[in-house]
Design a protein around this motif. Structure first.
Motif, mmCIF file in Angstrom:
data_model
loop_
_atom_site.group_PDB
_atom_site.id
_atom_site.type_symbol
_atom_site.label_atom_id
_atom_site.label_comp_id
_atom_site.label_asym_id
_atom_site.label_seq_id
_atom_site.Cartn_x
_atom_site.Cartn_y
_atom_site.Cartn_z
ATOM 1 N N GLY A 26 0.801 -1.216 0.000
ATOM 2 C CA GLY A 26 0.000 0.000 0.000
ATOM 3 C C GLY A 26 0.831 1.261 0.000
ATOM 4 O O GLY A 26 1.875 1.354 -0.649
ATOM 5 N N ARG A 27 0.377 2.215 0.733
ATOM 6 C CA ARG A 27 1.033 3.522 0.750
ATOM 7 C C ARG A 27 2.265 3.457 1.653
ATOM 8 O O ARG A 27 2.314 4.035 2.743
ATOM 9 N N GLY A 28 3.262 2.748 1.182
ATOM 10 C CA GLY A 28 4.494 2.596 1.937
ATOM 11 C C GLY A 28 5.661 3.268 1.240
ATOM 12 O O GLY A 28 5.485 4.057 0.302
ATOM 13 N N PRO A 29 6.873 2.946 1.648
ATOM 14 C CA PRO A 29 8.062 3.572 1.051
ATOM 15 C C PRO A 29 8.202 3.299 -0.447
ATOM 16 O O PRO A 29 8.718 4.143 -1.178
ATOM 17 N N ALA A 30 7.745 2.131 -0.905
ATOM 18 C CA ALA A 30 7.884 1.806 -2.327
ATOM 19 C C ALA A 30 7.081 2.773 -3.186
ATOM 20 O O ALA A 30 7.588 3.333 -4.168
ATOM 21 N N ALA A 33 8.583 6.265 -3.156
ATOM 22 C CA ALA A 33 9.755 6.402 -4.020
ATOM 23 C C ALA A 33 9.343 6.644 -5.462
ATOM 24 O O ALA A 33 9.941 7.474 -6.163
ATOM 25 N N LEU A 34 8.313 5.943 -5.931
ATOM 26 C CA LEU A 34 7.841 6.153 -7.295
ATOM 27 C C LEU A 34 7.223 7.532 -7.464
ATOM 28 O O LEU A 34 7.401 8.187 -8.504
ATOM 29 N N LEU A 35 6.487 7.997 -6.449
ATOM 30 C CA LEU A 35 5.897 9.334 -6.530
ATOM 31 C C LEU A 35 6.979 10.410 -6.507
ATOM 32 O O LEU A 35 6.848 11.454 -7.148
ATOM 33 N N ALA A 36 8.060 10.146 -5.773
ATOM 34 C CA ALA A 36 9.173 11.094 -5.766
ATOM 35 C C ALA A 36 9.834 11.144 -7.144
ATOM 36 O O ALA A 36 10.257 12.217 -7.606
ATOM 37 N N LEU A 57 3.262 6.997 -17.366
ATOM 38 C CA LEU A 57 2.830 6.020 -16.361
ATOM 39 C C LEU A 57 2.977 6.568 -14.949
ATOM 40 O O LEU A 57 2.115 6.339 -14.078
ATOM 41 N N LEU A 58 4.058 7.281 -14.691
ATOM 42 C CA LEU A 58 4.246 7.867 -13.362
ATOM 43 C C LEU A 58 3.171 8.924 -13.079
ATOM 44 O O LEU A 58 2.674 9.020 -11.943
ATOM 45 N N TYR A 59 2.810 9.721 -14.089
ATOM 46 C CA TYR A 59 1.733 10.696 -13.903
ATOM 47 C C TYR A 59 0.426 9.980 -13.597
ATOM 48 O O TYR A 59 -0.349 10.403 -12.722
ATOM 49 N N ARG A 60 0.148 8.893 -14.316
ATOM 50 C CA ARG A 60 -1.070 8.110 -14.053
ATOM 51 C C ARG A 60 -1.035 7.506 -12.654
ATOM 52 O O ARG A 60 -2.064 7.457 -11.967
ATOM 53 N N LEU A 61 0.129 7.094 -12.220
ATOM 54 C CA LEU A 61 0.253 6.528 -10.877
ATOM 55 C C LEU A 61 -0.079 7.565 -9.806
ATOM 56 O O LEU A 61 -0.774 7.261 -8.827
ATOM 57 N N ARG A 62 0.392 8.786 -9.979
ATOM 58 C CA ARG A 62 0.069 9.832 -9.006
ATOM 59 C C ARG A 62 -1.425 10.142 -9.011
ATOM 60 O O ARG A 62 -2.034 10.327 -7.949
ATOM 61 N N ALA A 63 -2.025 10.171 -10.192
ATOM 62 C CA ALA A 63 -3.459 10.443 -10.260
ATOM 63 C C ALA A 63 -4.254 9.363 -9.538
ATOM 64 O O ALA A 63 -5.208 9.656 -8.795
ATOM 65 N N LEU A 64 -3.889 8.116 -9.721
ATOM 66 C CA LEU A 64 -4.597 7.031 -9.033
ATOM 67 C C LEU A 64 -4.370 7.091 -7.524
ATOM 68 O O LEU A 64 -5.288 6.811 -6.731
ATOM 69 N N SER A 65 -3.159 7.457 -7.113
ATOM 70 C CA SER A 65 -2.887 7.585 -5.685
ATOM 71 C C SER A 65 -3.743 8.677 -5.056
ATOM 72 O O SER A 65 -4.280 8.515 -3.949
ATOM 73 N N CYS A 66 -3.902 9.787 -5.772
ATOM 74 C CA CYS A 66 -4.752 10.866 -5.259
ATOM 75 C C CYS A 66 -6.207 10.428 -5.197
ATOM 76 O O CYS A 66 -6.946 10.795 -4.267
ATOM 77 N N SER A 67 -6.656 9.632 -6.169
ATOM 78 C CA SER A 67 -8.048 9.168 -6.155
ATOM 79 C C SER A 67 -8.316 8.260 -4.971
ATOM 80 O O SER A 67 -9.415 8.259 -4.409
ATOM 81 N N VAL A 68 -7.314 7.475 -4.561
ATOM 82 C CA VAL A 68 -7.484 6.649 -3.363
ATOM 83 C C VAL A 68 -7.690 7.526 -2.143
ATOM 84 O O VAL A 68 -8.537 7.253 -1.276
ATOM 85 N N ASP A 69 -6.932 8.608 -2.046
ATOM 86 C CA ASP A 69 -7.092 9.525 -0.909
ATOM 87 C C ASP A 69 -8.473 10.163 -0.902
ATOM 88 O O ASP A 69 -9.110 10.307 0.151
ATOM 89 N N LEU A 70 -8.966 10.558 -2.096
ATOM 90 C CA LEU A 70 -10.287 11.176 -2.162
ATOM 91 C C LEU A 70 -11.379 10.185 -1.795
ATOM 92 O O LEU A 70 -12.361 10.532 -1.138
ATOM 93 N N CYS A 71 -11.184 8.941 -2.231
ATOM 94 C CA CYS A 71 -12.185 7.923 -1.884
ATOM 95 C C CYS A 71 -12.231 7.700 -0.386
ATOM 96 O O CYS A 71 -13.276 7.369 0.188
ATOM 97 N N GLY A 72 -11.120 7.899 0.294
ATOM 98 C CA GLY A 72 -11.087 7.705 1.737
ATOM 99 C C GLY A 72 -11.912 8.732 2.483
ATOM 100 O O GLY A 72 -12.328 8.518 3.621
#
Length: 405
Positions: A26-30, A33-36, A57-72
């Protein structure tokens, strides 16, 4: 050199992080690192067109990560229905993160491949048996491991290999003792990776001759040559015969290094299986049967093949002890308890003549009539080469009816 190795270590760490995210971390160091990496993409990745897909792909990854936060946050007006909808969206976003992370890992691996191949070619061209040889050997081992680990054909890896001229560079260094072993293994790995592309250069270029020339000094070239025969089969055997390399390879059965002798026996067995009549006749004309009997004696008596006075390296005969040993084998009194694999490793030359005869008899290169004629010729030469009636009886029995298990 050290700076480049450090850069590759960073890339490997990012690839491993992406694989951990793909596996469900999940939202761990791995993931962080990709978001960085995405945050610095404009500076780090903008100059290379090969990295444009990784940036997306990295931009898409950040967008999906933000959507998880919004869903929370559960923005559905409250209630059970809103909570369930938010959970479904969160699960979908997490699955999307895993898929995108897998694609990111693939793009980073392709980046690693390009960097590794470019550095390998540069090091091989720079090294002349000096300080660069260590780096070249390490990179050759890394390339071999990568080629052997590919589960299915990778077109990007193939493209990188061809763009940098890896095969020609490796082939040119087969004569360099400092990197010969690694280059020999790399040639075999390239052929196994893509036979359609690399078999032609092997058959037409100097690689085969260089491997044969280097085989007497190290087991690695002969091991690679055995692998190439297994991969290419009859065309390579025919090419070796056409180039007149068969006598040099048969002579390796008397090499000082026992590892080379073992690999030379493996080569003879492979050639017996795939070789045409002309090749098998050439093997027999070079005294193969007598050399194989020499190996059998050394295997039975625990001796060495160090008698330089005998052109076939035959040790001095010991008829009494030999007769007892051979009769015991003929009567089935061998009592090793470690199984066939252990027997093969402890006594690699046992029943060598019979094993060669079997390979010829079941092989692909001869017609049934030619196989019968070859077997008779093996029997004739075995009678001539035997040093005692007991040895002759045992070898003939093994060739005609099989070795005692």
């Amino acid at each position: 050199m050290e700076e480049g190795e450090g850069f590759l270590r960073v890339l490997r760490a990012l690839r491993d992080a992406a694989r951990r995210v793909e596996a469900g971390e999940g939202r761990g160091p791995a993931l962080q690192a990709l978001l960085a990496l995405e945050a610095g993409a404009d500076d780090l990745l903008a100059g290379d067109p090969n990295l444009s897909a990784l940036r997306r792909l990295l931009y898409r990854l950040r967008a999906l990560s933000c959507s998880v936060d919004l869903c929370g946050a559960g923005e559905e007006g409250g209630g059970v229905i809103g909570f369930l909808r938010a959970q479904c969206r969160r699960c979908g976003a997490r699955r999307g993160i895993a898929r995108v992370a897998g694609a990111v890992a693939g793009e980073i691996q392709a980046w690693i491949d390009r960097e590794t191949i470019a550095r390998l070619v540069a090091e091989l061209r720079r090294s002349e048996g000096g300080g660069g040889a260590d780096a070249a050997r390490a990179l050759l081992a890394e390339l071999e491991a990568r080629l052997l680990s590919v589960g299915r054909f990778d077109p990007r890896l193939q493209r990188a290999l061809l763009q940098h001229g890896v095969f020609a560079t490796v082939e040119a260094k087969l004569g360099d003792p400092a990197v010969c072993d690694g280059c020999a293994a790399a040639v075999l790995a390239l052929v196994r990776f893509n036979k359609d592309v690399f078999v032609g250069p092997v058959l037409m270029g100097p690689a085969v001759g260089a491997l044969v020339a280097a085989a007497s000094g190290s087991p690695a070239p002969l091991r690679a040559l055995n692998g190439l025969v297994a991969a290419i089969r009859s065309p390579l055997v025919d090419e070796l015969h056409a180039r007149g390399e068969v006598p040099r390879l048969v002579a390796l059965l008397c090499a000082p290094d026992p590892r080379v002798r073992t690999l030379a026996l493996e080569f003879a067995l492979r050639v017996g299986y795939y070789g045409r009549k002309e090749v098998v006749d050439a093997l027999l004309a070079e005294g193969l049967v007598k050399r194989l009997l020499c190996l059998q004696r050394s295997d039975d008596l625990g001796g060495s093949l160090a008698d330089a006075d005998d052109p076939y390296c035959s040790p001095k005969a010991k008829p009494d002890a030999k007769g007892v040993s051979l009769l015991a084998r003929l009567l089935g009194r061998r009592c090793e308890d470690d199984g066939a694999a252990a027997l093969a490793s402890e006594r690699p030359f046992a029943s060598a003549v019979a094993r060669f005869a079997v390979q010829v008899e079941v092989g692909e290169g001869l017609s049934p009539r030619e196989k019968r004629a070859a077997k008779l010729e093996i029997l004739r030469r075995a009678r001539e080469a035997a040093v005692s009636p007991a040895e002759e009886a045992t070898v003939l029995a093994e060739v005609l009816w099989g070795a005692t298990p």
